[in-house]
Each structure stands twice: as structure tokens, then as C-alpha cells.
Design an enzyme around this catalytic site. Structure first.
Site, mmCIF file in Angstrom:
data_model
loop_
_atom_site.group_PDB
_atom_site.id
_atom_site.type_symbol
_atom_site.label_atom_id
_atom_site.label_comp_id
_atom_site.label_asym_id
_atom_site.label_seq_id
_atom_site.Cartn_x
_atom_site.Cartn_y
_atom_site.Cartn_z
ATOM 1 N N VAL A 12 0.831 -1.205 0.000
ATOM 2 C CA VAL A 12 0.000 0.000 0.000
ATOM 3 C C VAL A 12 0.865 1.255 0.000
ATOM 4 O O VAL A 12 0.678 2.152 -0.834
ATOM 5 C CB VAL A 12 -0.981 -0.018 1.201
ATOM 6 C CG1 VAL A 12 -1.717 1.303 1.322
ATOM 7 C CG2 VAL A 12 -1.977 -1.158 1.045
ATOM 8 N N LEU A 154 -6.874 -1.038 -3.166
ATOM 9 C CA LEU A 154 -6.122 -1.653 -4.270
ATOM 10 C C LEU A 154 -5.873 -3.142 -4.013
ATOM 11 O O LEU A 154 -5.820 -3.598 -2.873
ATOM 12 C CB LEU A 154 -4.809 -0.913 -4.517
ATOM 13 C CG LEU A 154 -3.774 -0.776 -3.401
ATOM 14 C CD1 LEU A 154 -2.951 -2.033 -3.238
ATOM 15 C CD2 LEU A 154 -2.876 0.395 -3.716
ATOM 16 N N LYS A 205 -14.095 0.151 4.960
ATOM 17 C CA LYS A 205 -13.028 -0.756 4.512
ATOM 18 C C LYS A 205 -13.308 -2.199 4.964
ATOM 19 O O LYS A 205 -13.262 -3.145 4.168
ATOM 20 C CB LYS A 205 -11.688 -0.260 5.075
ATOM 21 C CG LYS A 205 -10.548 -1.227 4.927
ATOM 22 C CD LYS A 205 -10.124 -1.381 3.481
ATOM 23 C CE LYS A 205 -9.103 -2.482 3.362
ATOM 24 N NZ LYS A 205 -8.326 -2.437 2.163
ATOM 25 N N CYS A 261 -5.038 -9.755 3.316
ATOM 26 C CA CYS A 261 -6.146 -8.862 3.703
ATOM 27 C C CYS A 261 -7.411 -9.591 4.141
ATOM 28 O O CYS A 261 -7.832 -9.462 5.291
ATOM 29 C CB CYS A 261 -6.463 -7.927 2.547
ATOM 30 S SG CYS A 261 -5.024 -7.026 2.007
HETATM 31 C C1 UGA Z 1 -8.202 -7.338 -1.402
HETATM 32 C C2 UGA Z 1 -9.314 -6.421 -1.955
HETATM 33 O O1 UGA Z 1 -9.795 -6.913 -3.203
HETATM 34 C C3 UGA Z 1 -8.798 -4.988 -2.143
HETATM 35 O O2 UGA Z 1 -9.856 -4.145 -2.544
HETATM 36 C C4 UGA Z 1 -8.215 -4.483 -0.813
HETATM 37 O O3 UGA Z 1 -7.648 -3.204 -0.950
HETATM 38 C C5 UGA Z 1 -7.138 -5.438 -0.326
HETATM 39 O O4 UGA Z 1 -7.703 -6.767 -0.188
HETATM 40 C C6 UGA Z 1 -6.658 -4.936 1.012
HETATM 41 O O5 UGA Z 1 -7.455 -4.916 1.958
HETATM 42 O O6 UGA Z 1 -5.525 -4.454 1.087
HETATM 43 P P1 UGA Z 1 -6.088 -8.639 -2.473
HETATM 44 O O7 UGA Z 1 -5.982 -9.317 -1.146
HETATM 45 O O8 UGA Z 1 -4.877 -8.070 -3.116
HETATM 46 O O9 UGA Z 1 -7.157 -7.411 -2.381
HETATM 47 O O10 UGA Z 1 -6.643 -9.700 -3.502
HETATM 48 P P2 UGA Z 1 -8.025 -10.044 -4.221
HETATM 49 O O11 UGA Z 1 -7.820 -9.968 -5.672
HETATM 50 O O12 UGA Z 1 -9.157 -9.326 -3.656
HETATM 51 O O13 UGA Z 1 -8.150 -11.598 -3.831
HETATM 52 C C7 UGA Z 1 -8.277 -12.021 -2.481
HETATM 53 C C8 UGA Z 1 -8.423 -13.524 -2.425
HETATM 54 O O14 UGA Z 1 -9.693 -13.934 -2.892
HETATM 55 C C9 UGA Z 1 -7.411 -14.292 -3.276
HETATM 56 O O15 UGA Z 1 -6.972 -15.414 -2.537
HETATM 57 C C10 UGA Z 1 -8.205 -14.733 -4.481
HETATM 58 O O16 UGA Z 1 -7.702 -15.903 -5.073
HETATM 59 C C11 UGA Z 1 -9.554 -14.978 -3.844
HETATM 60 N N1 UGA Z 1 -10.679 -14.881 -4.794
HETATM 61 C C12 UGA Z 1 -10.972 -13.694 -5.401
HETATM 62 C C13 UGA Z 1 -11.461 -16.012 -5.032
HETATM 63 O O17 UGA Z 1 -11.223 -17.104 -4.473
HETATM 64 N N2 UGA Z 1 -12.532 -15.897 -5.885
HETATM 65 C C14 UGA Z 1 -12.848 -14.740 -6.495
HETATM 66 O O18 UGA Z 1 -13.834 -14.716 -7.251
HETATM 67 C C15 UGA Z 1 -12.044 -13.608 -6.262
#
Ligand code: UGA
Length: 452
Positions: A12, A154, A205, A261
Site C-alpha cells: 500500500v 487496491l 473498509k 487482507c
Molecule cells: C483485497 C481487496 O480486493 C482490495 O480491494 C483491498 O484493498 C485489499 O484486499 C486490502 O485490503 O488491502 P487482495 O488481497 O490483493 O485485495 O486480492 P483479491 O484480488 O481481492 O483476492 C483475495 C483472495 O480472494 C485471493 O486469494 C483470491 O484468489 C480470492 N478470490 C478472489 C477467489 O477465491 N474468488 C474470487 O472470485 C475472487
């Protein structure tokens, strides 16, 4: 040109600082880690994030971005300071605020002119007030300051574009002037700006992350039911997604959410709810389903291979999701652990996270590529949805394996094509084999008979 100081050079902080520099501001990023700052000063990135290295280089060259361990250097002449330090899970699931406290105290002890302190770290509701209290108690003499909450949304892997094209900017403060000044900083992003109070901003958040995690656990629960009833969760999600009230995002069934996160934030929200006397049943169910998603893999492997002792199993993909080298709370880490408990010889491969994997799982044998991983394996578990895995020569993978069992934890492949290649294929929630004429097919009698 505004001068901005950013405390913390994790995902971040580093992305925020670099993007603000790219928008034409003068940014100094401060971190207490000598090692991280030395790397950044040498032009090396402590994290893998597509596009970040070039953006850092461009802004350092232009004299808009620099890195230091000195708060004094960071704060001198700055109008804004962003706190973007880690808030890991504490013993009880509560957010551990020691780094936020340290940053607030050091800012208070160092500042020599009025300052707007903007909190970007994900912090329990009420932390903004606590930071304001720490700052006023620590300042050697009173200097004007305001605290603004500005949660970050993000995602790793698409952090720069998420920062530059946000769906919204959330600002929380009781000081309207300060909120207005921070809003001005974000005007170039042309996003809706939600101005509210500190606590509401902090809750936005948590509620956002918990809601997205809920969608993932929801679709994973539907996937488990699909498997039993002969439906395909991918098509179910696509069919649901056309409804504008539902949408298609965050409905990919898989091995459950990971990363730094969602697991931590859902747990922290549950903790906040509990200590304030509410009963967060839904959040608990979200976490239970997520944990079970990884355990189900072991159960299914056992059903396919019998005893797992001394079997060779390959984990294809180790990072918690594609386009990152981050392995925090990655499904692969937990699955490797569960398999090792069964006496399995676990191998792994990831296109980007090999260095992180060697650190995180020093006992794991690492393969050179997907084909090397397949060599002699009794089963492969796909743990990360890297694009390069979609285009593998599956005939070659099949020939390299001892028994051709694939557990596709990310639903990357077409079940029919995989079966044509001779694999025993399992996806998540892809019960379509029940409709085929394979030996496994069973007759499903609809619970409600169709009648005209
Ligand atoms: C997440 C949020 O999407 C961001 O908006 C937020 O800023 C961030 O946390 C944070 O709090 O800092 P991130 O952890 O980088 O972002 O990743 P994501 O793309 O959201 O994925 C999170 C998890 O969910 C991953 O393990 C991904 O594989 C899983 N996921 C995501 C699924 O299993 N299915 C989905 O349909 C989408």
C-alpha cells in the site's frame, strides 16, 4: 507541487507514494527497515508488482520520489503524511496496532509544522481517534494537526491501475478543511469522493473486504452443492452474474480466499463484533467455509488415491493468487502442510513466487517448471490461476505423471478436454460428470418433479 510523506513501504505505502509522485507531487517514503530502504535506493523492488519498478525508476529520476529511514527527512516541509504500515493479526484475531502506534508516536515527536495525518492502514473502527490522542499526548509542544481516514482498496497484482482508477475515494474526518485538502490531492483520479466521519470510513473498509470474502465463501458453498447435484458452478456464476444486482465479480469458486487482507480483516471484524457484544454468525460461516475449502482437497485426493503416505503430489502455483509473489495465507501453504501431515512428498512450482516459497516452505522440493513438477507425480493440485498454466501441453504433463490425477483448485481447465487427455480430473463445483455417460454417472431425481 505538494510535499507528501508516506510511512511504510509495503504494497500500500509503496504504490501510494509512487502513484502520488507520478501525479506530480514530491513524495518521500519512510520505512524503519534499513534493508528495504537500501533496496529501494538501489532501484530494487522489495515486492513483485507489475509496472511498479518502471514507475519508481521514472519518478526517482524526475526527482519526485525518494526513500529514507529518517522521519525528519520525510516530514520536513510535508503538508500530508500517510500512515501505511502493516496491521497483522494479533493473538486473538484482533488487529495488532503496534506499527500504527510507533508511526503515530514518531510523527508526533518529529513534526515541526502543521500536518494532516492520513491513515491508509486497515485499522479497527475507532483507531483514528486513538491516533489523534497519541499524537496530541506525544507532541513535545502543541502543533496543529488533523487525522483523516483514507482506506485503500487496491489489489495486489493490479495495484497501480487500482490506485489510479479507483471506484471511489473514501475520506473520514471530523475536520472538514483537512478532508477537503485530502480530497484535492485525489482530484486527478476523477473518482467519486465519499466524505464521512472517521469511524464510518474505517468501517467501510472492513465491510467491503468482508462482503467480498462473503461472496467467495457463498460461491464455494454453492460449488460444493453443485458437485453433489451435477451442476457446473462456473456456469451458475456466469448465469447469476448477468443480473445487475448481483454482478459477475468475486464469484470464482476455488480454494478459498487468501492473501494478507481478507483472512485478517474478516477475523478482525469478527473480533470487533464479539468484544462489543454482537453475534457475528455470518462472518464465522464465511471463515469456516474458507477453511474447509482447503481440507476438501485432501479428502478428495484420499478418495482418488487411497492412502496418501509416500505419494508424490505437485502443487502447481504457490502464490495466493496470480500476478503476485505473495504467499501470505496462500492456499498452497496450507495444502502443503496438510499433505505433509499425511506423509506426502510435496513438490511445488510457481512462475514468480519461488524465492518467497523457498523462504516460506524451506522443506518443499521446488520444480523448474510445470513439466518438471509433473514428473513422477501421483496427483497435481492447481493452486494459483497463472495464465501460463492455461496453455500447458497437457499431453506432456499426462505422460510425465505416474497417475494422472488433477485437482484443479482454480477451475482453469475444461473437464471434457482433460478427460480426453486421459486425466482423472476434479474441478471445484464442476459436477457435470453426473450428466455424462461415464461409469461414474448417477441418476439424479429432481426433488420437485417437473410437471406441466
Ligand atoms: C483485497 C481487496 O480486493 C482490495 O480491494 C483491498 O484493498 C485489499 O484486499 C486490502 O485490503 O488491502 P487482495 O488481497 O490483493 O485485495 O486480492 P483479491 O484480488 O481481492 O483476492 C483475495 C483472495 O480472494 C485471493 O486469494 C483470491 O484468489 C480470492 N478470490 C478472489 C477467489 O477465491 N474468488 C474470487 O472470485 C475472487
Amino acid at each position: 507541487m505538494k510535499k507528501i510523506c508516506v510511512v511504510g513501504t509495503g504494497y500500500v505505502g509503496l504504490v501510494t507514494g509512487t502513484c502520488f509522485a507520478d501525479l506530480g507531487n514530491r513524495v518521500v517514503c519512510v520505512d524503519i527497515s534499513d534493508e528495504k530502504i537500501a533496496m529501494l535506493q538501489a532501484g530494487e523492488m522489495p515486492i513483485y508488482e507489475p509496472g511498479l519498478e518502471e514507475m519508481v525508476e521514472r519518478n526517482v529520476k524526475a526527482g519526485r520520489l525518494s526513500f529514507t529511514t529518517s522521519y525528519d527527512e520525510g516530514l520536513t516541509g510535508a503538508e500530508f503524511v500517510f500512515i501505511a504500515v502493516g496491521t497483522p493479526s494479533g493473538v486473538d484475531g484482533e488487529a495488532d496496532l503496534r506499527y500504527v502506534r510507533m508511526a503515530a508516536e514518531t510523527i508526533a515527536a518529529t513534526m515541526s509544522a502543521p500536518l494532516i495525518i492520513i491513515n491508509k492502514s486497515t485499522v479497527p473502527v475507532g483507531t483514528g481517534d486513538w491516533v489523534a490522542d497519541i499524537v496530541s499526548r506525544t507532541q513535545p509542544q502543541p502543533i496543529e494537526f488533523a487525522v483523516v481516514s483514507n482506506p485503500e482498496f487496491l489489489r495486489e497484482g493490479s495495484a497501480i491501475s487500482d490506485f489510479l482508477n479507483p471506484d471511489r475515494v473514501v475520506l473520514g474526518s471530523l475536520d472538514k478543511d483537512a478532508a477537503e485538502k485530502v480530497a484535492q490531492l485525489h482530484l486527478a483520479l476523477r473518482a467519486p469522493i465519499v466524505v464521512t466521519d472517521l469511524r464510518t470510513a474505517e468501517m467501510i473498509k472492513y465491510a467491503s473486504n468482508a462482503f467480498l470474502a462473503t461472496r467467495i465463501s457463498f460461491i464455494n458453498e454453492i460449488a460444493a452443492i453443485c458437485e453433489k447435484l451435477g451442476a457446473d458452478v462456473k456456469e451458475v456464476a456466469a448465469g447469476m452474474g448477468y443480473d445487475k444486482r448481483i454482478g459477475r465479480y468475486f464469484l470464482d469458486a476455488g480454494l478459498g480466499y487468501g492473501g494478507s487482507c481478507f483472512p485478517k480483516d474478516v477475523l478482525a471484524l469478527e473480533h470487533m463484533a464479539l468484544i462489543h457484544g454482537t453475534h457475528p454468525a455470518l462472518l464465522r460461516a464465511v471463515m469456516d467455509i474458507n477453511r474447509d475449502q482447503r481440507r476438501r482437497v485432501i479428502h478428495q485426493l484420499r478418495q482418488e488415491l487411497g492412502r496418501l503416505q509416500d505419494r508424490h503430489i505437485g502443487l502447481l502455483g504457490l502464490a495466493f493468487k496470480a500476478n503476485t509473489d505473495d504467499m501470505r495465507e496462500a492456499p498452497a501453504v496450507e495444502i502443503a502442510h496438510l499433505l505433509r501431515n499425511e506423509g506426502v512428498r510435496v513438490k511445488g512450482y510457481d512462475p514468480v513466487a519461488m524465492r518467497a516459497a523457498a523462504r516460506e516452505m524451506p522443506d518443499m522440493q521446488l520444480a523448474e517448471d510445470a513439466y518438471d513438477l509433473a514428473e513422477g507425480c501421483d496427483a497435481i493440485v492447481v493452486c494459483t490461476e497463472w495464465n501460463e498454466f492455461r496453455h500447458l501441453d497437457m499431453g506432456r504433463v499426462r505422460r510425465a505423471m505416474r497417475t494422472p490425477v488433477i485437482f484443479d483448485g482454480r477451475n482453469l481447465y475444461d473437464p471434457e478436454i482433460m478427460r480426453d487427455h486421459g486425466f482423472i480430473y476434479h474441478g471445484v463445483g464442476r459436477g457435470i460428470w453426473l450428466n455424462s455417460d461415464s461409469d461414474d454417472a448417477v441418476n439424479i431425481t429432481p426433488a420437485i418433479p417437473y410437471s406441466v
